[in-house]
Design a protein around this motif. Structure first.
Motif, PDB file in Angstrom:
ATOM      1  N   ILE A 106      10.387  -4.227  -3.980  1.00 32.92           N
ATOM      2  CA  ILE A 106      10.227  -4.277  -2.527  1.00 32.92           C
ATOM      3  C   ILE A 106       9.488  -5.551  -2.133  1.00 32.92           C
ATOM      4  O   ILE A 106       9.795  -6.188  -1.116  1.00 32.92           O
ATOM      5  CB  ILE A 106       9.447  -3.034  -2.029  1.00 32.92           C
ATOM      6  CG1 ILE A 106      10.301  -1.776  -2.185  1.00 32.92           C
ATOM      7  CG2 ILE A 106       9.007  -3.199  -0.576  1.00 32.92           C
ATOM      8  CD1 ILE A 106      11.461  -1.683  -1.230  1.00 32.92           C
ATOM      9  N   THR A 107       8.503  -5.944  -2.943  1.00 31.01           N
ATOM     10  CA  THR A 107       7.765  -7.181  -2.687  1.00 31.01           C
ATOM     11  C   THR A 107       8.390  -8.375  -3.395  1.00 31.01           C
ATOM     12  O   THR A 107       8.701  -9.385  -2.777  1.00 31.01           O
ATOM     13  CB  THR A 107       6.295  -7.027  -3.147  1.00 31.01           C
ATOM     14  OG1 THR A 107       5.634  -6.099  -2.297  1.00 31.01           O
ATOM     15  CG2 THR A 107       5.560  -8.362  -3.067  1.00 31.01           C
ATOM     16  N   SER A 108       8.599  -8.255  -4.705  1.00 36.47           N
ATOM     17  CA  SER A 108       9.069  -9.422  -5.461  1.00 36.47           C
ATOM     18  C   SER A 108      10.498  -9.794  -5.101  1.00 36.47           C
ATOM     19  O   SER A 108      10.848 -10.984  -5.063  1.00 36.47           O
ATOM     20  CB  SER A 108       8.939  -9.173  -6.965  1.00 36.47           C
ATOM     21  OG  SER A 108       9.724  -8.072  -7.364  1.00 36.47           O
ATOM     22  N   GLY A 109      11.343  -8.815  -4.808  1.00 35.74           N
ATOM     23  CA  GLY A 109      12.715  -9.113  -4.387  1.00 35.74           C
ATOM     24  C   GLY A 109      12.747  -9.809  -3.037  1.00 35.74           C
ATOM     25  O   GLY A 109      13.503 -10.770  -2.831  1.00 35.74           O
ATOM     26  N   VAL A 163       0.825  -1.211   0.000  1.00 38.67           N
ATOM     27  CA  VAL A 163       0.000   0.000   0.000  1.00 38.67           C
ATOM     28  C   VAL A 163       0.861   1.264   0.000  1.00 38.67           C
ATOM     29  O   VAL A 163       0.360   2.365  -0.236  1.00 38.67           O
ATOM     30  CB  VAL A 163      -0.962  -0.023   1.215  1.00 38.67           C
ATOM     31  CG1 VAL A 163      -0.254   0.373   2.501  1.00 38.67           C
ATOM     32  CG2 VAL A 163      -2.177   0.852   0.980  1.00 38.67           C
ATOM     33  N   THR A 164       2.159   1.098   0.242  1.00 35.66           N
ATOM     34  CA  THR A 164       3.052   2.265   0.280  1.00 35.66           C
ATOM     35  C   THR A 164       3.653   2.603  -1.081  1.00 35.66           C
ATOM     36  O   THR A 164       4.355   3.602  -1.221  1.00 35.66           O
ATOM     37  CB  THR A 164       4.226   2.032   1.260  1.00 35.66           C
ATOM     38  OG1 THR A 164       5.103   1.027   0.727  1.00 35.66           O
ATOM     39  CG2 THR A 164       3.735   1.601   2.625  1.00 35.66           C
ATOM     40  N   PHE A 165       3.400   1.781  -2.088  1.00 40.36           N
ATOM     41  CA  PHE A 165       4.086   1.952  -3.370  1.00 40.36           C
ATOM     42  C   PHE A 165       3.889   3.330  -3.993  1.00 40.36           C
ATOM     43  O   PHE A 165       4.864   3.948  -4.447  1.00 40.36           O
ATOM     44  CB  PHE A 165       3.680   0.849  -4.349  1.00 40.36           C
ATOM     45  CG  PHE A 165       4.280  -0.498  -4.030  1.00 40.36           C
ATOM     46  CD1 PHE A 165       5.198  -0.656  -2.998  1.00 40.36           C
ATOM     47  CD2 PHE A 165       3.920  -1.611  -4.760  1.00 40.36           C
ATOM     48  CE1 PHE A 165       5.756  -1.886  -2.708  1.00 40.36           C
ATOM     49  CE2 PHE A 165       4.474  -2.858  -4.481  1.00 40.36           C
ATOM     50  CZ  PHE A 165       5.392  -2.988  -3.448  1.00 40.36           C
ATOM     51  N   SER A 185      10.008  -0.553 -10.731  1.00 39.49           N
ATOM     52  CA  SER A 185      11.134  -0.559  -9.786  1.00 39.49           C
ATOM     53  C   SER A 185      10.669  -0.803  -8.364  1.00 39.49           C
ATOM     54  O   SER A 185      11.240  -1.632  -7.638  1.00 39.49           O
ATOM     55  CB  SER A 185      11.892   0.770  -9.864  1.00 39.49           C
ATOM     56  OG  SER A 185      12.459   0.966 -11.134  1.00 39.49           O
ATOM     57  N   VAL A 186       9.609  -0.122  -7.948  1.00 39.59           N
ATOM     58  CA  VAL A 186       9.170  -0.222  -6.555  1.00 39.59           C
ATOM     59  C   VAL A 186       8.624  -1.601  -6.229  1.00 39.59           C
ATOM     60  O   VAL A 186       8.679  -2.047  -5.081  1.00 39.59           O
ATOM     61  CB  VAL A 186       8.117   0.874  -6.242  1.00 39.59           C
ATOM     62  CG1 VAL A 186       6.746   0.507  -6.779  1.00 39.59           C
ATOM     63  CG2 VAL A 186       8.040   1.127  -4.731  1.00 39.59           C
ATOM     64  N   GLN A 187       8.141  -2.348  -7.245  1.00 36.06           N
ATOM     65  CA  GLN A 187       7.587  -3.673  -6.963  1.00 36.06           C
ATOM     66  C   GLN A 187       8.651  -4.647  -6.467  1.00 36.06           C
ATOM     67  O   GLN A 187       8.318  -5.686  -5.897  1.00 36.06           O
ATOM     68  CB  GLN A 187       6.875  -4.227  -8.207  1.00 36.06           C
ATOM     69  CG  GLN A 187       7.763  -4.458  -9.423  1.00 36.06           C
ATOM     70  CD  GLN A 187       8.383  -5.821  -9.499  1.00 36.06           C
ATOM     71  OE1 GLN A 187       7.917  -6.751  -8.852  1.00 36.06           O
ATOM     72  NE2 GLN A 187       9.444  -5.946 -10.274  1.00 36.06           N
ATOM     73  N   LEU A 211       4.223  -9.897 -12.164  1.00 36.43           N
ATOM     74  CA  LEU A 211       3.297  -9.923 -13.289  1.00 36.43           C
ATOM     75  C   LEU A 211       2.280  -8.788 -13.203  1.00 36.43           C
ATOM     76  O   LEU A 211       1.967  -8.144 -14.216  1.00 36.43           O
ATOM     77  CB  LEU A 211       2.580 -11.269 -13.349  1.00 36.43           C
ATOM     78  CG  LEU A 211       3.389 -12.422 -13.946  1.00 36.43           C
ATOM     79  CD1 LEU A 211       2.713 -13.757 -13.656  1.00 36.43           C
ATOM     80  CD2 LEU A 211       3.568 -12.231 -15.445  1.00 36.43           C
ATOM     81  N   MET A 212       1.734  -8.551 -12.009  1.00 31.42           N
ATOM     82  CA  MET A 212       0.768  -7.469 -11.862  1.00 31.42           C
ATOM     83  C   MET A 212       1.408  -6.130 -12.248  1.00 31.42           C
ATOM     84  O   MET A 212       0.808  -5.319 -12.965  1.00 31.42           O
ATOM     85  CB  MET A 212       0.257  -7.399 -10.421  1.00 31.42           C
ATOM     86  CG  MET A 212      -0.491  -8.635  -9.919  1.00 31.42           C
ATOM     87  SD  MET A 212      -1.985  -9.066 -10.844  1.00 31.42           S
ATOM     88  CE  MET A 212      -1.364 -10.406 -11.886  1.00 31.42           C
ATOM     89  N   ALA A 213       2.654  -5.908 -11.759  1.00 28.26           N
ATOM     90  CA  ALA A 213       3.351  -4.660 -12.079  1.00 28.26           C
ATOM     91  C   ALA A 213       3.698  -4.590 -13.559  1.00 28.26           C
ATOM     92  O   ALA A 213       3.660  -3.509 -14.167  1.00 28.26           O
ATOM     93  CB  ALA A 213       4.621  -4.553 -11.241  1.00 28.26           C
ATOM     94  N   THR A 214       4.009  -5.738 -14.169  1.00 25.46           N
ATOM     95  CA  THR A 214       4.390  -5.763 -15.588  1.00 25.46           C
ATOM     96  C   THR A 214       3.224  -5.369 -16.481  1.00 25.46           C
ATOM     97  O   THR A 214       3.367  -4.538 -17.395  1.00 25.46           O
ATOM     98  CB  THR A 214       4.905  -7.162 -15.977  1.00 25.46           C
ATOM     99  OG1 THR A 214       6.090  -7.441 -15.230  1.00 25.46           O
ATOM    100  CG2 THR A 214       5.220  -7.231 -17.460  1.00 25.46           C
ATOM    101  N   PHE A 215       2.045  -5.952 -16.253  1.00 27.52           N
ATOM    102  CA  PHE A 215       0.873  -5.608 -17.062  1.00 27.52           C
ATOM    103  C   PHE A 215       0.551  -4.115 -16.951  1.00 27.52           C
ATOM    104  O   PHE A 215       0.233  -3.453 -17.947  1.00 27.52           O
ATOM    105  CB  PHE A 215      -0.339  -6.439 -16.638  1.00 27.52           C
ATOM    106  CG  PHE A 215      -0.333  -7.843 -17.169  1.00 27.52           C
ATOM    107  CD1 PHE A 215      -0.394  -8.090 -18.533  1.00 27.52           C
ATOM    108  CD2 PHE A 215      -0.269  -8.934 -16.311  1.00 27.52           C
ATOM    109  CE1 PHE A 215      -0.397  -9.382 -19.038  1.00 27.52           C
ATOM    110  CE2 PHE A 215      -0.269 -10.239 -16.794  1.00 27.52           C
ATOM    111  CZ  PHE A 215      -0.329 -10.463 -18.163  1.00 27.52           C
ATOM    112  N   ILE A 216       0.626  -3.593 -15.718  1.00 28.86           N
ATOM    113  CA  ILE A 216       0.337  -2.171 -15.525  1.00 28.86           C
ATOM    114  C   ILE A 216       1.426  -1.318 -16.168  1.00 28.86           C
ATOM    115  O   ILE A 216       1.141  -0.314 -16.836  1.00 28.86           O
ATOM    116  CB  ILE A 216       0.210  -1.849 -14.022  1.00 28.86           C
ATOM    117  CG1 ILE A 216      -1.035  -2.526 -13.434  1.00 28.86           C
ATOM    118  CG2 ILE A 216       0.127  -0.340 -13.803  1.00 28.86           C
ATOM    119  CD1 ILE A 216      -1.173  -2.385 -11.937  1.00 28.86           C
TER     120      ILE A 216
END
Length: 473
Positions: A58-61, A39-41, A54-56, A416-421
């Motif tokens: 934080i989760t995927s890494g 929620v902080t992205f 880039s910010v994703q 994947l969610m970040a990639t589509f967006i």
């Protein structure tokens, strides 16, 4: 040393219960922070001047590192004392926490999250390893559900993160969790018992390298897709190299006497079908946890407070339904809760897609509650059913594989969610940022529905296979 799994009184010791609580709460703290960061992205993108691709990380890494550490779980549990593993995980968790709280740049924040991922990668398999080894088989379903509840309570992370971010800022998200982490550390250290002998086994370093290369390259391939598109050379060559590395691990594991994860577990078809469905279930789960708060803020214009609150009803529903799902498994078998659960997950995906143009925060909360109800009946029961298909000597490898794929598939889900967006935003062609993000989110919902359909088909086939195998025996 005699395992409590063959205790004819089916009793669970007080120390075992508190060991589950301690390791579970420590895992909860790690996963809570992971989901809270979703929620902080938008805030972090503004503060550090970075894109959603880039910010994703934080989760995927975080999930990628956790999954890699989890591939070592079987080795660590055989080679080292469980209490020592827990102590190292505690130290890494607090180091990561310190770096995140004091971070003045995105790379330092990311390093802190990666170190925290190592800690979670150690504590989560420890939790389920204790349950699988020390809980009587007659109570395994309900205790697996309890373990899953403790971990899945972290799904309130976006709500927690949204409230704290709105009132106190993103750094406070890490500070407020500190007392619970200290409590979990003390409970775990005081109650973890060594109920299995230590074995001086060889670490399969070559196997770990192949797995690490595969995991990292496959994850990076989606970043390449976000930057260059799905048909780009960069995406396909990175993906193919990652898949090749995974195949080379399989070849290596067949030739070594002590593989990191024994791939003989994949000779059991019901295990494989449960394993794949479990991976997809977590991919959809983390995908939803990533997508919905960001959709609420970036598309609907909601504050972080309301974007976080939209997941709260569903998260609370899990606390009530997960124990019932485990009991239902023990009494009625796996088919009823798993098929019912996946059907509810699929229904939620269809609802999100069908009503996207008129979605509001309250409506999203209702649809997410439907998703959570299905997830509660499905997630831990897929794991329990899969583990029951393995002979006892392979259960450690099965546990490591399940825990690793849980984190890794979550990492892929967020990517994947970040990639589509990201692709939709890059190819907006005159669309506003909000409309481009909405279009990318629509593609996300379609993808999630496809994954949910695959889960349903896999489990229909699985139960036919199990029924056929049972009748032959």
């Amino acid at each position: 040393m005699e395992s409590k799994q063959i205790n004819k009184n089916y009793q669970v010791s007080r120390k075992t219960i508190f060991a589950i609580i301690g390791t579970g709460l420590m895992s909860f703290c790690g996963i809570l922070l992971e989901t809270a960061m979703n929620v902080t992205f938008p805030t972090l993108m503004h503060v550090f001047g970075i894109s959603i691709s880039s910010v994703q990380w934080i989760t995927s890494g975080y999930l990628l590192v956790a999954s890699l550490v989890m591939t070592l779980a079987s080795y660590m549990h055989k080679r080292f004392k469980l209490k020592h593993i827990f102590a190292v995980a505690i130290g890494l968790f607090f180091l990561g926490l310190l770096l995140c709280v004091t971070a003045q740049s995105f790379p330092i924040l990311l390093i802190g999250r990666l170190i925290s991922g190592i800690a979670t990668g150690m504590t989560t398999p420890l939790l389920f390893g204790i349950i699988n080894h020390d809980i009587p088989l007659q109570k395994l379903g309900r205790y697996m559900a309890i373990g899953a509840i403790i971990v899945s309570m972290a799904s309130i992370g976006p709500t927690y993160g949204g409230i704290v971010l709105y009132h106190l800022g993103w750094r406070a998200i890490f500070l407020i969790i500190l007392p619970l982490a200290i409590f979990a550390s003390i409970v775990g250290l005081l109650n973890i018992e060594q109920t299995r002998p230590i074995e001086k086994i060889h670490l399969d370093i070559v196997g770990f390298i192949w797995i690490a290369i595969a995991f990292i390259l496959i994850s990076l391939s989606f970043n390449q897709a976000s930057a260059h598109g799905w048909v780009s050379f960069e995406f396909w060559i990175t993906l193919i190299l990652g898949i090749t590395a995974a195949a080379l691990y399989g070849r290596h594991a067949n030739r070594t006497s002590s593989p990191l994860i024994n791939i003989k577990i994949f000779k059991y078809k019901p295990f494989v079908l449960s394993f794949i469905a479990y991976a997809l279930c977590q991919l959809v789960n983390i995908g939803m946890a990533f997508l919905l708060p960001n959709f609420g803020q970036l598309v609907l214009g909601a504050t972080s407070l309301f974007a976080g609150l939209l997941l709260l009803p569903g998260s609370l529903l899990r606390l009530f339904l997960m124990p019932w799902g485990g009991i239902l498994f023990d009494k009625k078998g796996p088919r009823l809760p798993i098929i019912t659960g996946i059907s509810a997950i699929l229904m939620s995906g269809i609802l999100f897609f069908g009503f996207q143009s008129v979605l509001t925060i309250p409506l999203m909360a209702v649809f997410y509650a439907v998703f959570s109800a299905g997830f509660s009946l499905t997630f831990s029961n897929l794991l329990t059913n899969g583990m029951k298909q393995l002979p006892r000597p392979l259960k450690g490898d099965g546990n490591a594989a399940f825990n690793a794929i849980q984190q890794y598939s979550g990492s892929i889900g967020a990517s994947l969610m970040a990639t589509f967006i990201g692709i939709s935003q890059s190819n907006a062609h005159g669309l506003s940022f909000v409309k481009a993000t909405g279009l990318g989110s629509r593609h996300d919902f379609i993808f999630l529905i496809i994954m949910e359909l695959i889960m349903l088909v896999l489990q229909i086939v699985n139960f036919k296979t199990q029924k056929s195998t049972s009748s032959e025996n």
